[in-house]
Write a protein that holds these residues in place. Sequence first.
Motif, short mmCIF file in Angstrom:
data_model
loop_
_atom_site.label_atom_id
_atom_site.label_comp_id
_atom_site.label_asym_id
_atom_site.label_seq_id
_atom_site.Cartn_x
_atom_site.Cartn_y
_atom_site.Cartn_z
N ILE A 118 34.29 39.87 -0.76
CA ILE A 118 35.21 38.76 -0.51
C ILE A 118 35.38 38.56 0.99
O ILE A 118 35.40 37.43 1.48
CB ILE A 118 36.56 39.03 -1.18
N ARG A 119 35.48 39.67 1.74
CA ARG A 119 35.68 39.57 3.18
C ARG A 119 34.48 38.92 3.86
O ARG A 119 34.63 38.15 4.83
CB ARG A 119 35.92 40.97 3.75
N GLU A 120 33.26 39.19 3.37
CA GLU A 120 32.07 38.62 3.99
C GLU A 120 31.87 37.15 3.64
O GLU A 120 31.10 36.45 4.29
CB GLU A 120 30.83 39.42 3.57
N GLY A 121 32.58 36.66 2.60
CA GLY A 121 32.53 35.25 2.25
C GLY A 121 31.22 34.80 1.64
O GLY A 121 30.82 33.64 1.80
N ILE A 122 30.53 35.67 0.93
CA ILE A 122 29.23 35.30 0.36
C ILE A 122 29.35 34.98 -1.14
O ILE A 122 28.35 34.72 -1.79
CB ILE A 122 28.21 36.45 0.56
N LEU A 123 30.60 35.01 -1.68
CA LEU A 123 30.80 34.74 -3.10
C LEU A 123 31.31 33.32 -3.28
O LEU A 123 32.02 32.76 -2.43
CB LEU A 123 31.81 35.73 -3.69
N ILE A 161 34.64 34.99 -6.66
CA ILE A 161 35.82 35.50 -5.95
C ILE A 161 36.95 35.75 -6.93
O ILE A 161 37.64 36.77 -6.86
CB ILE A 161 36.26 34.50 -4.86
N ARG A 162 37.14 34.80 -7.88
CA ARG A 162 38.19 34.99 -8.88
C ARG A 162 37.91 36.22 -9.74
O ARG A 162 38.81 37.01 -10.05
CB ARG A 162 38.27 33.74 -9.76
N GLU A 163 36.66 36.42 -10.11
CA GLU A 163 36.29 37.58 -10.92
C GLU A 163 36.50 38.89 -10.14
O GLU A 163 37.02 39.88 -10.67
CB GLU A 163 34.82 37.47 -11.36
N ALA A 164 36.10 38.86 -8.85
CA ALA A 164 36.27 40.05 -8.02
C ALA A 164 37.75 40.37 -7.82
O ALA A 164 38.18 41.54 -7.90
CB ALA A 164 35.57 39.85 -6.68
N ALA A 165 38.54 39.32 -7.57
CA ALA A 165 39.98 39.53 -7.37
C ALA A 165 40.62 40.07 -8.65
O ALA A 165 41.52 40.93 -8.60
CB ALA A 165 40.64 38.21 -6.95
N ASN A 166 40.16 39.54 -9.80
CA ASN A 166 40.71 40.01 -11.07
C ASN A 166 40.38 41.49 -11.27
O ASN A 166 41.23 42.28 -11.73
CB ASN A 166 40.15 39.18 -12.22
N TYR A 167 39.13 41.89 -10.93
CA TYR A 167 38.76 43.31 -11.08
C TYR A 167 39.60 44.19 -10.16
O TYR A 167 40.08 45.25 -10.56
CB TYR A 167 37.27 43.49 -10.78
N ILE A 168 39.78 43.69 -8.92
CA ILE A 168 40.60 44.46 -7.97
C ILE A 168 42.03 44.59 -8.49
O ILE A 168 42.65 45.67 -8.42
CB ILE A 168 40.59 43.78 -6.60
N TYR A 169 42.57 43.52 -9.08
CA TYR A 169 43.93 43.55 -9.61
C TYR A 169 44.04 44.54 -10.77
O TYR A 169 44.97 45.35 -10.83
CB TYR A 169 44.34 42.14 -10.07
N VAL A 170 43.07 44.48 -11.71
CA VAL A 170 43.11 45.35 -12.89
C VAL A 170 43.02 46.82 -12.48
O VAL A 170 43.79 47.67 -12.95
CB VAL A 170 41.97 44.99 -13.86
N GLU A 171 42.07 47.09 -11.58
CA GLU A 171 41.90 48.49 -11.16
C GLU A 171 43.09 48.97 -10.32
O GLU A 171 43.52 50.11 -10.39
CB GLU A 171 40.60 48.65 -10.35
N GLY A 172 43.68 48.04 -9.55
CA GLY A 172 44.88 48.40 -8.78
C GLY A 172 46.04 48.74 -9.69
O GLY A 172 46.79 49.70 -9.45
N LYS A 173 46.22 47.92 -10.76
CA LYS A 173 47.30 48.20 -11.71
C LYS A 173 47.06 49.54 -12.43
O LYS A 173 48.00 50.28 -12.72
CB LYS A 173 47.39 47.08 -12.74
N ARG A 174 45.75 49.80 -12.71
CA ARG A 174 45.46 51.06 -13.39
C ARG A 174 45.77 52.25 -12.49
O ARG A 174 46.32 53.26 -12.93
CB ARG A 174 43.99 51.10 -13.82
N LEU A 175 45.46 52.12 -11.21
CA LEU A 175 45.78 53.19 -10.26
C LEU A 175 47.30 53.33 -10.10
O LEU A 175 47.83 54.43 -9.95
CB LEU A 175 45.12 52.93 -8.91
N GLU A 176 47.99 52.19 -10.13
CA GLU A 176 49.45 52.23 -10.04
C GLU A 176 50.02 52.96 -11.26
O GLU A 176 50.94 53.78 -11.15
CB GLU A 176 50.01 50.81 -9.97
N ASN A 177 49.46 52.64 -12.44
CA ASN A 177 49.90 53.29 -13.67
C ASN A 177 49.60 54.80 -13.63
O ASN A 177 50.41 55.63 -14.06
CB ASN A 177 49.20 52.65 -14.87
N LEU A 178 48.43 55.14 -13.06
CA LEU A 178 48.07 56.54 -12.93
C LEU A 178 49.06 57.27 -12.04
O LEU A 178 49.51 58.38 -12.36
CB LEU A 178 46.65 56.65 -12.35
N SER A 179 49.44 56.67 -10.92
CA SER A 179 50.42 57.28 -10.02
C SER A 179 51.76 57.48 -10.70
O SER A 179 52.42 58.51 -10.53
CB SER A 179 50.59 56.41 -8.77
#
Length: 435
Positions: free
Chosen positions: A238-243, A248-266
């Motif tokens: 996303i930072r390199e702007g090649i998507l 970008i929406r798919e990548a952001a969604n994956y980042i959100y899902v994995e972030g929530k999972r890590l939050e849940n893990l914590s």
Amino acid sequence: MISFSFKAALEREKTSAYNSYQSVLGTLQVINEVNQHMDFDGIGEVLKQIADKNTGSWTALRLYMDEKTLYSEGNFDFPVNDISVSADNCAAKYFSGENGKNYLLITGSLKAGSDVLFLDMVCDVTAVTESQNMLLKIFMGVFLLLVLLCAVLSGSISKILTKPLSELSKVSREITCGNLSRRAEIKTNDEIGLVADDFNVMVNNLENNINQREQFIASFAHETKTPMTSVIGYADLIREGILDADEIREAANYIYVEGKRLENLSQKLLELIVAGKEKVNIKPVSMSDLINDFVEIYSPVYKRQNIELSCDCESGECLLDADLIKSLIMNLCDNARKAFDGKKGIIKIKSSMIKDGCAIQICDNGPGIPEKDIHHLTEAFYRVDKSRSRKMGGSGLGLTLCKEIAEVHCGSIRIESEIDKGTVVTVVLRGGADE
């Protein structure tokens, strides 16, 4: 005993010397009474005849009047002037000669007409003192030998008695240095053996706890490595702007899902630590009210996922920590929900009062759990279906947390399951129950 023996022997020598002295003195008195006109030369001749028959009863004999010696035999280099003797009386005193020998001096008097004669007799008692000295030397030798033997024996016994303690100390130092496999090999039936057994049990528990902690850390590191790698990778794209916009929406969604999972893990890790270490606030709580409130709140949420959530509770109060029990019920129901994987299902919560607490059952008609996986379910980060659990946001800590909560309530957790028929999780809480 040596002193008593010495005194007895010395007394015998004294008695023998007195007898000899009285024999000589008595002879002189008899002769003097028979022959009242015997001159001093005659008395001296009689003493000479007596002395010739001496068999060692005395070593010196002397008869004198005032400063005139009438008869003398042997050495008389003894101070006798400090012995006071009256007529018809005798006295004795011990002396040490210049030759190192010991003597007994007996002195007495007899009347010869109007004159008073004095008779001195010296007896050698060196044998008695030498015998005492010999016994003392033997005693000191035996005493020193016994002291040496006792020192060696006590040292050996002390070494034998303290050897297990030294071994235990050595083992403890090795364990301190990190050798957790070391054990105290002390096989005795005394208190030290009991301490060694308790020490080994303590080390076993310590090693198991450390191994579990290391396994937990390794599992946690592995659990976070994959999502973090993906999150960093997608963020970099996303930072390199090649998507394009969809990517970008798919990548952001994956980042959100994995972030929530890590939050849940914590959050799960935090709850696990709190359940294991924080002081439990136990008080009487109505289990039926607690479960009914839970079902009332969450049944709409489960219904949207095509899952029916219901309860069947027996009335009564149980001693427990309400917040921890809510977390336990939530995790068990959440595990059952994830097992349906979006399919229609039924989850039912039951509670009953037992003699020393209460029991909770979470029943579902889901796909079930393979028998080989059941005893691993309470291990941290363990999943039956790893791919499905990741997709559903699972951390693998839910049942571990439930086990901790049950244990702090002096209880236990049991899982029964059949493939394609469902699973029943039974939690027994022994915090106590109102009569």
